[in-house]
Structure formats: C-alpha cells, structure tokens
Design an enzyme around this catalytic site. Sequence first.
Site, PDB file in Angstrom:
ATOM      1  N   GLU B 143      42.503  27.971  11.667  1.00 58.73           N
ATOM      2  CA  GLU B 143      42.918  28.269  10.285  1.00 58.73           C
ATOM      3  C   GLU B 143      41.949  29.223   9.604  1.00 58.73           C
ATOM      4  O   GLU B 143      40.811  29.399  10.052  1.00 58.73           O
ATOM      5  CB  GLU B 143      43.016  26.989   9.464  1.00 58.73           C
ATOM      6  CG  GLU B 143      41.827  26.035   9.589  1.00 58.73           C
ATOM      7  CD  GLU B 143      40.477  26.615   9.281  1.00 58.73           C
ATOM      8  OE1 GLU B 143      40.353  27.300   8.227  1.00 58.73           O
ATOM      9  OE2 GLU B 143      39.532  26.418  10.081  1.00 58.73           O
ATOM     10  N   GLY B 283      35.551  28.183  11.757  1.00 57.85           N
ATOM     11  CA  GLY B 283      37.002  28.085  11.683  1.00 57.85           C
ATOM     12  C   GLY B 283      37.650  29.152  12.536  1.00 57.85           C
ATOM     13  O   GLY B 283      37.079  29.568  13.555  1.00 57.85           O
ATOM     14  N   GLU B 284      38.853  29.567  12.154  1.00 55.50           N
ATOM     15  CA  GLU B 284      39.643  30.583  12.897  1.00 55.50           C
ATOM     16  C   GLU B 284      40.109  30.076  14.255  1.00 55.50           C
ATOM     17  O   GLU B 284      40.685  30.841  15.034  1.00 55.50           O
ATOM     18  CB  GLU B 284      38.838  31.868  13.168  1.00 55.50           C
ATOM     19  CG  GLU B 284      38.245  32.547  11.990  1.00 55.50           C
ATOM     20  CD  GLU B 284      37.440  33.802  12.375  1.00 55.50           C
ATOM     21  OE1 GLU B 284      37.379  34.152  13.566  1.00 55.50           O
ATOM     22  OE2 GLU B 284      36.895  34.437  11.463  1.00 55.50           O
ATOM     23  N   GLY B 285      39.815  28.834  14.601  1.00 55.74           N
ATOM     24  CA  GLY B 285      40.079  28.348  15.959  1.00 55.74           C
ATOM     25  C   GLY B 285      38.963  28.699  16.922  1.00 55.74           C
ATOM     26  O   GLY B 285      39.119  28.529  18.142  1.00 55.74           O
TER      27      GLY B 285
END
Lengths: 316, 316
Positions: B143, B283-285
Amino acid sequence: ADVAAAQAASARQDSLTKPPRALGRLEELAIFMAGWQGTPRPVIDRAQALVFAGNHGVCAQGVNPFPQEVTAQMVANFDAGGAAINQLCRASGADLSVIALDLDRPTADITEAPAMSADEVLDAIRRGAGAVDADAQVLVLGEMGIGNSTIAAALAHAVFGGAAADWVGRGTGVDDEGLTRKADVVARAVERHAGIRGAALLAALGGREQAAICGAVLQARALSIPVILDGFICTAATAPLFDADPRLLDHCLVGHASREPGHTRLLHEMGKAPILALDMALGEGSGAAVALGVLRAALECHNGMATFAEAGVAGG
Amino acid sequence: ADVAAAQAASARQDSLTKPPRALGRLEELAIFMAGWQGTPRPVIDRAQALVFAGNHGVCAQGVNPFPQEVTAQMVANFDAGGAAINQLCRASGADLSVIALDLDRPTADITEAPAMSADEVLDAIRRGAGAVDADAQVLVLGEMGIGNSTIAAALAHAVFGGAAADWVGRGTGVDDEGLTRKADVVARAVERHAGIRGAALLAALGGREQAAICGAVLQARALSIPVILDGFICTAATAPLFDADPRLLDHCLVGHASREPGHTRLLHEMGKAPILALDMALGEGSGAAVALGVLRAALECHNGMATFAEAGVAGG
C-alpha cells in the site's frame, strides 16, 4: 574499506524516493558493499560460493549419529547438484564450487592431540585462499563435515570462554545423551589445548574446512571482496582470526542466525548482526546463499531507485 | 488448504538430503505453499504484486509531515519504475500493478465521521478483488497513502484494544510532538466509532487501500492463492477480516516485521510469524517482495533437492 565510497553511497540512499532509513538493513548492506567494492554503486554480476568439506577424528568420541562416510556422500551429492546449496545457489545466482579436503585422512581426535600439524594447517589455508575467484564481487562461504559442530563449539569455547555446554547443540541430530557427551568432549578438548590463542587454534582444534574458510576469508580481505559467512560452524571457523584481530573480519557479513544455540552467543561476542533468522541449521552455506538474495535486493534498490529530484516527489 | 497435498510435501521434506527440519522456515513455507496450491510440488511461475494507494481525510489532524500530494507523486514514481517496490519486484520476479483509488477524493476525517459510505467501501473491495490475477501462484500485497499509518493504528486499536499509544509509530517520520498527536488522533477516532466490529470497521476507520487489500485477500482466498502481506499498514488493513473470522487469513503469510513498533504487537495478536526482520518501514509491499525471494528459495529446495535414496546418502 573505502570510506569515501561508503559515504557517497550513504548520501545516495538519503536522496532516494523513500523516507530516510525506510529500507533499514537493505540500506546498510548497500553502503557496506560500496565500501568494500570501493564504488558508490556496488553491483553483483559475479557471486561465488565455496563449500569446504573435511573429516574429523573427534568422531571417535561418538559426537555424531552419522558415520563419517556421509561427508563424502554429501560431497558427491553437491557434485551431482542434489543438495540444498545447489538449489539455493541457483536461486540466488552464485557459482558454487565444492572443495573436499583429504576426506580419507581425518584430522586427529582433538581430545587426545592437536588436530593437525602446522604444515597441514597451512596447506588447508592455502587451498581455501586459492579457491577464491579474484573477479567475484561477493563470496558466500559454507562447510560440510560430519562432527564439525563439535569442532565449532571447541573453537568458540576456546576463544570466548563460558561453559562448554553453552556452545554445543544438536548439530545434525544428537539426542540428550549425545548432547551431554558433546559438551564433555568439547570441555576436554579445550582443556587439552589450554593457553593456545589466535590462528594457532586452527592446528589445535581446527579441522581442514575451518582452516580453508580462514584462508578464503583472508584472501577475500586481501582482494577487498565482501564475504557472507553462513551459520554456527562457518562463523566459528573464523573465531581464531577474530581472536588474532577482530578487524580481519570487517569485510564479513553473517548470512543468518542458525538454530544451533551457540550461534546467537557467538554473533553477540563477535559483534555481528545476522541478515536472516529462518530457524535453519544445515550448513553447506545454505543460510548465506539465501542472504545473498537479500543483498541483491538491497543493491537493486540502491542502483535502480529514482531520487526525489528525478521523480519530482516532494519532501526529499 | 489441501491437507493431503501439505502432508505429501511434508513427507517429501523428510526424505530430502538434509537432517530433519534443517531447512527450518524454508520447509514450513514449502509445505504451506503445497497446501494452498493443492499440490505436493508447489511452484511460482507467476507471482503478482498489487499496491493500492489512497488518501485520508485524517491528514487534516496533522498526523503526517508530508502533504497528501505525495501519494499521487509516489504513484507516478511507481508507474515510472523509480520506487523501491519496482526494483524489489524485478529482483524477486513479481509482476507489479499499482492501483490508485480516487486520490483526488480523500476519505473523511475519522475523528469526525465514518471514513467512507458503505457504497465506497464496497467499491474499493471490488476493485481490490478485481485486480487479482486468477493465474497467479502467489500474491504480494502492499500500500501507499500519506497518513495511513494512523489509519493502521486506529484499525489495530479498534480490533485489539490496548492503549492508542501502543499502536502508533513514526510512520514516514513524525517528531515526538507528532507522535503524541497521532496517539491522540487514534484514541479519538476509535472512541468516535466505538462498538463497531468486523468488516464494518473498514467504513468507520478504513481507507480505500485498506478495503482494497481486504478485497484482494478475500479473492485470493476464494482462488486458493497464497498471499504475502507486507508490514504494519498492510497487516493492519486485514485486522477487520481477522476480527470477523481469523481463518479468513489462513492463506496469508507476513513478509517481514516492520520497524513500526505496532507491528510486532499486531503479529502477536494475529498469530503470524514474519519471514524477515530487516528493520524496514517503507510500505509499498517492499518487505513482502523481499520475502518472495525467500519463498522462491524454499520451493527451489523442495522441488530440486535429491532424496536420500536418490543420492545414495546414508541416514535418511
């Protein structure tokens, strides 16, 4: 290490499109690689993995449920591509070489005599050093040798003290009785060679694969090639170098924290933070090979990410 | 999960040329994958990564030093290939799609109103579910959304209790004063929506990317695709599903333990053991994408290693 290259890499990390330090250990690894490769943009086009195998006279003390023949059988398995390390090197892009060190001539039983003569130690060190590919950009080290978790415990106990029982674990799978026997064997071996320090411990307690690992570590240091050590046995193999001068291991990462209980203590004593902790306890360089994948990910980010300025993102 | 496939995979692990359980977590991961893929020999030929982005009205409370415009700027960076997740997906072999969810229409400020209407929640869940590639063999979720560590803390606090301060961290980099403000905002938001449980929390506290993550998780479950959740925000996004029924997350691994302090507590509450702990907090995966590399290594060993019988090694 090249301080200017490491500083330039650190400055680059701060300019990339992420909050400061958000990549955590990946940033540290990229900066570490920059320092040892001597460039702000370190790469891994060529990764080498070396696995050294040896046999140990201490097996006469019943420290391992497997027969020593398994060492040669596993070397054959490495050569045939069937072991864990073969799959893990393929997955992480490392060229694997396996070096069997006089498996038909085990070292002496360290509870009764020095493991090796000075000549034997030098030969193993030379073979370790000679196996290093001068063009490698990172070196993964591992070992195989029935009985060598006992050797590792003896080296760690000799260098870092504590109780023998602090350093022994189940290795390839001894039972409770075997564990007690292992601790007793380690205590007796270290007592037998009390007072010996530094590199001389390789002859006293060593093992050919331990000496070869030290040779490879020193050669990599001379060539400024960063190293990924594997678990308990591989890390303990370098304890004699640490005892001589801890800086000899400045270019060494530790790939993972082994399940073998002595490893956590050893890492604490040596001031090394493992990259992974996957409850592995196999040896062969397996944990170091998995960690190579993390190192590659770190360098992909370091070299491939846009800076705040390049991406037009606010807040850099 | 397919219990027979998992059992067959477990039996295979016991036959491979290594001491029992010596590959630790790698063995567990292979068996987990076998169960969800429904085959004793799971593979990852096709890995999908989905990153959902949203904006949050709670930013009006000053919970984040970055302006909300950064969410869209980072989505543009993802699309241009310049972010960490782009490099990490390339390194681990995942096809990345980024889905920006109405960034020009932030959710309502959760200290004052429900974040979304029921229709908005359903729309986001549908978009998340619809993004899942039915042919993927593993799904990495991540995300992006300025302010969403506050949303994550609110969801975790609402589901698992404790004090608001237990769940807040520095996110993209708030100072001490900001941290105190964040805890106060989380406490007020959860109080404002007290008594709401389960999936209804997505409307009360959610955020579009949180609802989309839940949609993707449910769709993956329906398709029996194993999932790798990322860090604190991604894991907390699934807390409403956990609250409804913990079994809804049985197919989800957690890629890493974030540096964000609430994550360790959250993982404990949800009974999930992270694969990695690399001090990351992006984040961002990103952490899930690194963990995908470990998962691939696990399957390489599982499928590629010789058995004791095949290799002629004693002791199997």
